[in-house]
Motif scaffolding. Structure first.
Motif, PDB file in Angstrom:
ATOM      1  N   ALA A 193       0.823  -1.207   0.000  1.00  0.00           N
ATOM      2  CA  ALA A 193       0.000   0.000   0.000  1.00  0.00           C
ATOM      3  C   ALA A 193       0.860   1.261   0.000  1.00  0.00           C
ATOM      4  O   ALA A 193       0.631   2.199  -0.773  1.00  0.00           O
ATOM      5  CB  ALA A 193      -0.938  -0.004   1.205  1.00  0.00           C
ATOM      6  N   VAL A 194       1.876   1.285   0.844  1.00  0.00           N
ATOM      7  CA  VAL A 194       2.743   2.469   0.933  1.00  0.00           C
ATOM      8  C   VAL A 194       3.597   2.604  -0.327  1.00  0.00           C
ATOM      9  O   VAL A 194       3.718   3.694  -0.903  1.00  0.00           O
ATOM     10  CB  VAL A 194       3.636   2.387   2.186  1.00  0.00           C
ATOM     11  CG1 VAL A 194       4.681   3.508   2.171  1.00  0.00           C
ATOM     12  CG2 VAL A 194       2.793   2.476   3.447  1.00  0.00           C
ATOM     13  N   GLY A 195       4.185   1.498  -0.766  1.00  0.00           N
ATOM     14  CA  GLY A 195       5.062   1.541  -1.932  1.00  0.00           C
ATOM     15  C   GLY A 195       4.342   1.978  -3.190  1.00  0.00           C
ATOM     16  O   GLY A 195       4.835   2.835  -3.944  1.00  0.00           O
ATOM     17  N   MET A 196       3.161   1.417  -3.440  1.00  0.00           N
ATOM     18  CA  MET A 196       2.416   1.800  -4.643  1.00  0.00           C
ATOM     19  C   MET A 196       1.964   3.248  -4.584  1.00  0.00           C
ATOM     20  O   MET A 196       2.055   3.978  -5.582  1.00  0.00           O
ATOM     21  CB  MET A 196       1.223   0.869  -4.834  1.00  0.00           C
ATOM     22  CG  MET A 196       1.545  -0.409  -5.570  1.00  0.00           C
ATOM     23  SD  MET A 196       2.236  -0.160  -7.240  1.00  0.00           S
ATOM     24  CE  MET A 196       0.779   0.387  -8.135  1.00  0.00           C
ATOM     25  N   GLN A 197       1.497   3.699  -3.417  1.00  0.00           N
ATOM     26  CA  GLN A 197       1.050   5.084  -3.334  1.00  0.00           C
ATOM     27  C   GLN A 197       2.207   6.047  -3.585  1.00  0.00           C
ATOM     28  O   GLN A 197       2.039   7.062  -4.275  1.00  0.00           O
ATOM     29  CB  GLN A 197       0.415   5.359  -1.970  1.00  0.00           C
ATOM     30  CG  GLN A 197      -0.272   6.721  -1.890  1.00  0.00           C
ATOM     31  CD  GLN A 197      -1.444   6.841  -2.844  1.00  0.00           C
ATOM     32  OE1 GLN A 197      -2.440   6.150  -2.718  1.00  0.00           O
ATOM     33  NE2 GLN A 197      -1.324   7.738  -3.820  1.00  0.00           N
TER      34      GLN A 197
END
Length: 433
Positions: A193-197
């Motif tokens: 979630a953090v990486g893609m955002q």
């Protein structure tokens, strides 16, 4: 480029009669193709399983030099199950103009198959296609290649990317304690979630408009309670797990992403298409073989280019090259033959929106310090402004085959089935900024 374009004479492509999807959004020889076919300056990134850059209905618009493959083939998973199968090249990294699955080639053709006297025309037939391969041959999309593709798009001046995928292995990524699996699995999902955002934010801040398929789970994404399809890698790892609306599918539910639901030939929401007031931004033709009476019909899907090698590997064409069923079309002109296939899904809907975005960027983009481009926020505004509003059906509770009931919430301006409306190439070709 800005302003109302002048129409020119365009002859329909040979298979235009099979393109109900393009007629639905006005991308025809007498519509947007004649008025606003796009500009070569506009770079469309196809984040997918690859693009067959040698297909006769892709090659004229394909930029091999800018294209990249961020994926290394995985022959087997850790348990010995076949994933991609044997590597086709020694490095296990396929050339940038290869698509062994066919998904990415179909998507690319919907966006920008050229007007060249063979096959079909895409929504924006004069823009430039760039393959940013992040999908395995088998269709898995993992975090690092997906992030790499987005960062590269931001660094290279890509104007809009099409993302017809979700990041594996989790259909929904949960970050709230007590949901989504073990603590280790929660940390993995939080990382996705953090990486893609962060990658999406990076690309958008550098001028990349982000467009995603909504998903094919026939699910109200605002009311999810369980997931029995994850993790889908390694194979046979799926189990039932408890989730809720704080768990998100990516990139679909990320901030800054325009997500697209699918409709069939009648304009009704396709049974398989995910939906939800929070999640659905736009609707577009994605096909639905059950949309009309009379049983399954492949031609209710979306027709797009198909790599011959992938069709042969999947047993879709005979040894002599003839298609084995009506899901595949072979078309020959002047000694050149090409293959096309009917597919359905929100994967097919999203590239219609991407093509319309490319039309808008072609018309209203401008040269800047980083090259030709347009603010993604402005592209988004004009995409919504040019869409044709679609109210919820009456009654709002729709009973699909198999007695499945899906409920549309919202109003004519924005609802869970159609978002802000059906994308329109015709209106994008004439709208004023």
């Amino acid at each position: 480029l800005a302003g109302r374009p002048q129409a020119r004479r365009v002859e329909p492509e040979p298979l235009a009669g099979r393109q109900w999807d393009m007629r639905m959004i006005g991308a025809t020889a007498t519509g947007s193709l004649a008025k606003a076919p796009g500009s070569r300056k506009v770079l469309v990134g196809i984040i997918d399983t690859g693009v067959d850059g040698r297909h006769p209905d892709i090659a004229p618009n394909f930029d091999r030099e800018l294209s990249r493959n961020f994926v290394i083939d995985i022959p087997e998973d850790e348990h010995g199950n076949t994933v991609d199968g044997p590597c086709e090249v020694q490095s296990c990294r396929d050339p940038v103009d290869v698509d062994d699955d066919g998904h990415g080639t179909h998507v690319a053709g919907t966006v920008a198959a050229p007007i060249n006297g063979i096959g079909i025309a895409g929504v924006a037939p004069e823009v430039t296609l760039v393959s940013l391969r992040a999908g395995q041959d088998s269709g898995f999309f993992f975090l690092k290649p997906s992030m790499d593709a987005l960062v590269y798009a931001g660094d290279t001046g890509i104007d809009v990317v099409n993302m017809s995928f979700y990041v594996d292995p989790w259909l929904f990524n949960c970050t709230r304690p007590g949901l989504g699996g073990t603590r280790a699995e929660q940390l993995e999902q939080a990382g996705i979630a953090v990486g893609m955002q962060r990658a999406l934010d990076y690309a958008r801040k550098r001028g990349v408009t982000l467009i995603s398929a909504l998903g094919n789970g026939a699910t109200d994404l605002g009311k999810v309670t369980g997931d029995d399809t994850s993790p889908d890698y390694p194979k046979n790892s799926e189990r039932r797990r408890r989730i809720d609306n704080t768990c998100i599918t990516l990139p679909t539910e990320a901030e800054g992403v325009i997500s697209v639901s699918a409709v069939g030939p009648t304009g009704a929401k396709a049974q398989y298409s995910d939906y939800g007031v929070e999640q659905t931004d736009l609707a577009a033709p994605g096909g639905d073989t059950f949309d009309l009476e009379g049983g399954t019909d492949y031609t209710r899907g979306v027709l797009g280019p198909a790599p011959e090698r992938a069709l042969r590997a999947n047993g879709k064409i005979a040894a002599d090259g003839r298609p084995k069923d009506d899901s595949v079309v072979r078309e020959c002109r002047g000694g050149t033959c090409a293959y096309y296939q009917y597919l359905e899904g929100t994967s097919m809907a999203a590239p219609h929106a991407t093509g319309v975005a490319a039309i808008l960027i072609s018309r209203f983009g401008a040269e800047g310090k980083d090259g030709f481009g347009m603010d993604p926020a402005e592209v988004e505004r004009l995409l919504y402004a040019s869409a044709v509003p679609r109210p919820c059906p009456a009654p709002r509770a729709v009973r699909y085959p198999g007695d499945e009931v899906q409920v549309c919430e919202g109003d004519a301006k924005h609802n869970g089935f159609f978002g802000r409306g059906l994308v329109s190439a015709a209106r994008a070709a004439t709208i004023e900024p």
